[in-house]
Design a protein around this motif. Structure first.
Motif, mmCIF file in Angstrom:
data_model
loop_
_atom_site.group_PDB
_atom_site.id
_atom_site.type_symbol
_atom_site.label_atom_id
_atom_site.label_comp_id
_atom_site.label_asym_id
_atom_site.label_seq_id
_atom_site.Cartn_x
_atom_site.Cartn_y
_atom_site.Cartn_z
ATOM 1 N N GLU A 266 0.837 -1.191 0.000
ATOM 2 C CA GLU A 266 0.000 0.000 0.000
ATOM 3 C C GLU A 266 0.879 1.251 0.000
ATOM 4 N N TYR A 267 0.417 2.260 -0.737
ATOM 5 C CA TYR A 267 1.146 3.533 -0.771
ATOM 6 C C TYR A 267 0.150 4.666 -0.615
ATOM 7 N N THR A 268 0.455 5.597 0.291
ATOM 8 C CA THR A 268 -0.404 6.748 0.533
ATOM 9 C C THR A 268 0.148 7.966 -0.194
ATOM 10 N N ILE A 269 -0.675 8.581 -1.020
ATOM 11 C CA ILE A 269 -0.259 9.717 -1.832
ATOM 12 C C ILE A 269 0.033 10.927 -0.945
ATOM 13 N N SER A 270 1.157 11.601 -1.236
ATOM 14 C CA SER A 270 1.500 12.854 -0.559
ATOM 15 C C SER A 270 1.509 13.991 -1.581
ATOM 16 N N TRP A 271 1.622 15.223 -1.085
ATOM 17 C CA TRP A 271 1.623 16.364 -1.995
ATOM 18 C C TRP A 271 2.799 16.306 -2.962
ATOM 19 N N THR A 272 3.904 15.781 -2.525
ATOM 20 C CA THR A 272 5.096 15.745 -3.386
ATOM 21 C C THR A 272 4.963 14.757 -4.541
ATOM 22 N N ASP A 273 3.968 13.883 -4.492
ATOM 23 C CA ASP A 273 3.755 12.909 -5.567
ATOM 24 C C ASP A 273 2.973 13.486 -6.740
ATOM 25 N N THR A 274 2.226 14.570 -6.504
ATOM 26 C CA THR A 274 1.365 15.097 -7.556
ATOM 27 C C THR A 274 2.192 15.771 -8.645
ATOM 28 N N SER A 275 1.697 15.687 -9.871
ATOM 29 C CA SER A 275 2.364 16.252 -11.065
ATOM 30 C C SER A 275 3.720 15.614 -11.325
ATOM 31 N N THR A 276 3.890 14.351 -10.911
ATOM 32 C CA THR A 276 5.157 13.655 -11.134
ATOM 33 C C THR A 276 4.892 12.194 -11.518
ATOM 34 N N TRP A 277 5.895 11.588 -12.129
ATOM 35 C CA TRP A 277 5.894 10.142 -12.335
ATOM 36 C C TRP A 277 6.438 9.496 -11.074
ATOM 37 N N MET A 278 5.759 8.530 -10.559
ATOM 38 C CA MET A 278 6.238 7.817 -9.383
ATOM 39 C C MET A 278 6.293 6.326 -9.691
ATOM 40 N N THR A 279 7.210 5.633 -9.023
ATOM 41 C CA THR A 279 7.452 4.211 -9.257
ATOM 42 C C THR A 279 6.956 3.405 -8.070
ATOM 43 N N LEU A 280 6.224 2.330 -8.370
ATOM 44 C CA LEU A 280 5.764 1.386 -7.348
ATOM 45 C C LEU A 280 6.476 0.062 -7.564
ATOM 46 N N ASN A 281 7.012 -0.501 -6.499
ATOM 47 C CA ASN A 281 7.774 -1.750 -6.577
ATOM 48 C C ASN A 281 6.888 -2.941 -6.236
ATOM 49 N N PHE A 282 6.895 -3.942 -7.110
ATOM 50 C CA PHE A 282 6.159 -5.163 -6.825
ATOM 51 C C PHE A 282 6.911 -6.004 -5.790
ATOM 52 N N GLU A 283 6.158 -6.757 -4.998
ATOM 53 C CA GLU A 283 6.757 -7.702 -4.063
ATOM 54 C C GLU A 283 7.157 -8.946 -4.854
ATOM 55 N N LEU A 284 8.438 -9.316 -4.792
ATOM 56 C CA LEU A 284 8.991 -10.362 -5.636
ATOM 57 C C LEU A 284 9.289 -11.614 -4.828
ATOM 58 N N ASP A 285 9.183 -12.770 -5.491
ATOM 59 C CA ASP A 285 9.526 -14.028 -4.835
ATOM 60 C C ASP A 285 10.507 -14.861 -5.650
ATOM 61 N N GLY A 286 11.031 -14.284 -6.729
ATOM 62 C CA GLY A 286 11.996 -14.996 -7.562
ATOM 63 C C GLY A 286 11.374 -15.809 -8.669
ATOM 64 N N GLN A 287 10.048 -15.957 -8.671
ATOM 65 C CA GLN A 287 9.372 -16.756 -9.700
ATOM 66 C C GLN A 287 8.197 -16.019 -10.327
ATOM 67 N N SER A 288 7.324 -15.434 -9.507
ATOM 68 C CA SER A 288 6.098 -14.823 -10.011
ATOM 69 C C SER A 288 6.372 -13.678 -10.966
ATOM 70 N N GLU A 289 7.501 -12.994 -10.800
ATOM 71 C CA GLU A 289 7.800 -11.843 -11.640
ATOM 72 C C GLU A 289 8.303 -12.219 -13.030
ATOM 73 N N ILE A 290 8.587 -13.491 -13.263
ATOM 74 C CA ILE A 290 9.015 -13.964 -14.587
ATOM 75 C C ILE A 290 7.773 -14.467 -15.315
ATOM 76 N N LEU A 291 7.367 -13.749 -16.353
ATOM 77 C CA LEU A 291 6.062 -13.946 -16.967
ATOM 78 C C LEU A 291 6.173 -14.602 -18.340
ATOM 79 N N GLU A 292 5.185 -15.423 -18.644
ATOM 80 C CA GLU A 292 5.063 -16.045 -19.951
ATOM 81 C C GLU A 292 4.319 -15.093 -20.896
ATOM 82 N N PRO A 293 4.375 -15.336 -22.208
ATOM 83 C CA PRO A 293 3.618 -14.489 -23.136
ATOM 84 C C PRO A 293 2.127 -14.513 -22.823
ATOM 85 N N GLY A 294 1.456 -13.387 -23.041
ATOM 86 C CA GLY A 294 0.027 -13.311 -22.791
ATOM 87 C C GLY A 294 -0.408 -11.883 -22.560
ATOM 88 N N ARG A 295 -1.681 -11.713 -22.264
ATOM 89 C CA ARG A 295 -2.237 -10.388 -21.988
ATOM 90 C C ARG A 295 -2.324 -10.174 -20.490
#
Length: 450
Positions: free
Chosen positions: A212-241
């Protein structure tokens, strides 16, 4: 009176990857794996029939110049009629091979000399980058915004919305997502990033989630990055939509993501899900390009495949010899083979143990070759010689045994009284019997002196 010969481009489109709409930025790993194809809607604004109307496409790279040209099949268009010219079917278009900006120029022509040429061509461009996958062009202006607040009638927590991406590379690794927080957002709203895979029936199944991420004033009008929680397997994806989305918890505050209104064609759609009907996903505004980006990577290459354990260099005739090779690196699962082995030695493929007891008649050198292959077809070979000796004295005072591999990892293995030396590693003598023999001989000498 209008022109007699005038064909006009009304709309020009580019389609990426299984006809999933237009992308303004494509990662190189995805671009190389699939193609782009083109079509345009055109109109015969002349009073004469237009014969052999064709669409010409030229693709130019910002540093390499022209990299692709092609011409569509011809069609005939009656006066004041409309039609579509498609350059190629999916899979036969152009696949970019380098990062940079690509400009696609559309030009239509017919057998007749066109009287108004300025409406015979158009342009569209896209970027190929190292890792950014985007439906937007970055032209996010004030009040160009997307949010469930717009279509849900208010701030309803757990509303989910996003945009789809087609992954076409054999494997794709996703660690992060980026969003543009519009300046109309308020501090205090909470969001959760989600990556979901299409189930083929209109629904999506969760694959990756951010905290969860709570928006602050400094986040507005900017690009911000959110990091996924990784387990070494789920983040490696097969072709698909896949659906890249945000789950919103407004908590009484407004939250909006920027939107690029400059995209002239369908960028697929904004996808959203009502929390009261979690199994159904809606598609809204096919010309909307939410500023929600996927950051993709090619999976890191595994460490080199290598057999890591050194085999014992010698064995006394009549003693049990055992060796269990180990492996590091490569891509599991592994397959072992022992193509060269002395008659007195055996290989147990189930346990991975090489074992046997040599007889006096086996005294001398015994050559062994061990091979291991990984799931990617990479192979490492370990070749070594076992010195079968008659007694422990011989082991302590005479000779050397050779140890070599296909990659030169192991060097000459010298034998001395207390140490074996191999590949700059000092290993203690494996023979405990030799130590008792020396102690007994020393003790016997002291008894004789007394």
């Amino acid at each position: 009176k209008g022109p007699a010969n005038d064909i006009v481009i009304e709309k020009n489109y580019a389609y990426f990857f299984a006809n999933t709409g237009y992308y303004n930025q494509v990662p190189i790993g995805q671009a190389e794996a699939d193609s782009v194809f083109w079509d345009c809607a055109f109109f015969n604004n002349g009073s004469n029939t237009a014969y052999n109307c064709v669409l010409d496409i030229e693709v130019e790279h910002d540093t390499q110049g022209s990299v692709y040209t092609s011409t569509s099949a011809p069609v005939t268009l009656m006066a004041y009629e409309r039609d579509t010219l498609r350059l190629s079917e999916f899979g036969d278009g152009y696949s970019p091979q380098a990062t940079g900006e690509y400009t696609m120029t559309y030009t239509i022509s017919s057998d007749s000399i066109d009287e108004i040429t300025e409406d015979n061509s158009g342009e569209k461009s896209f970027l190929v980058s190292d890792f950014v996958y985007a439906r937007d062009d970055g032209n996010v202006e004030e009040f160009d915004e997307v949010s469930p607040q717009i279509w849900s009638g208010g701030q309803i927590d757990e509303y989910l919305f996003g945009v789809t991406y087609q992954l076409v590379a054999d494997t794709t690794e996703v660690h992060q997502m980026q969003i543009y927080v519009q300046n109309t957002s308020e501090e205090g709203a909470t969001i959760i990033g989600k990556l979901m895979e299409s189930d083929g029936s209109g629904g999506y199944n969760p694959v990756l989630t951010t905290q969860e991420y709570t928006i602050s004033w400094t986040d507005t009008s900017t690009w911000m990055t959110l990091n996924f929680e990784l387990d070494g397997q789920s983040e490696i994806l097969e072709p698909g939509r896949y659906l890249l989305a945000l789950e919103c918890y407004f908590q009484g505050f407004d939250f909006y993501v920027g939107e690029d209104n400059t995209t002239e064609q369908a960028a697929w759609a904004t996808v959203w899900n009502d929390p009261t009907d979690p199994g159904f996903y809606y598609y809204t505004n096919y010309f909307q390009s939410p500023a929600i980006r996927m950051l993709v990577f090619e999976p890191l290459a595994p460490d080199p495949l290598v057999i890591t354990e050194d085999a014992p260099a010698s064995i006394v005739a009549g003693d049990l010899y055992e060796f269990t090779p180990t492996v590091a690196g490569g891509t599991p699962p592994y397959t072992w083979a022992v193509p060269t082995i002395p008659a007195w030695l055996s290989w147990d493929g189930g346990t991975g143990v090489l074992s046997g007891t040599p007889e006096v008649t086996d005294i001398g050198d015994g050559d062994v070759v061990i091979e291991v292959s990984d799931d990617a077809g990479v192979t490492d070979t370990y070749a070594f010689t076992i010195d079968i000796i008659n007694s422990i004295n011989e082991n302590e005072s005479n000779g050397t045994s050779k140890c070599t591999t296909s990659n030169g990892r192991h060097e000459q293995r010298s034998k001395c009284r207390r140490k074996h030396v191999c590949a700059n590693s000092i290993l203690p003598c494996r023979s405990i019997r030799g130590r008792w023999y020396r102690l007994l001989r020393r003790y016997s000498g002291l008894l004789q002196l007394s």
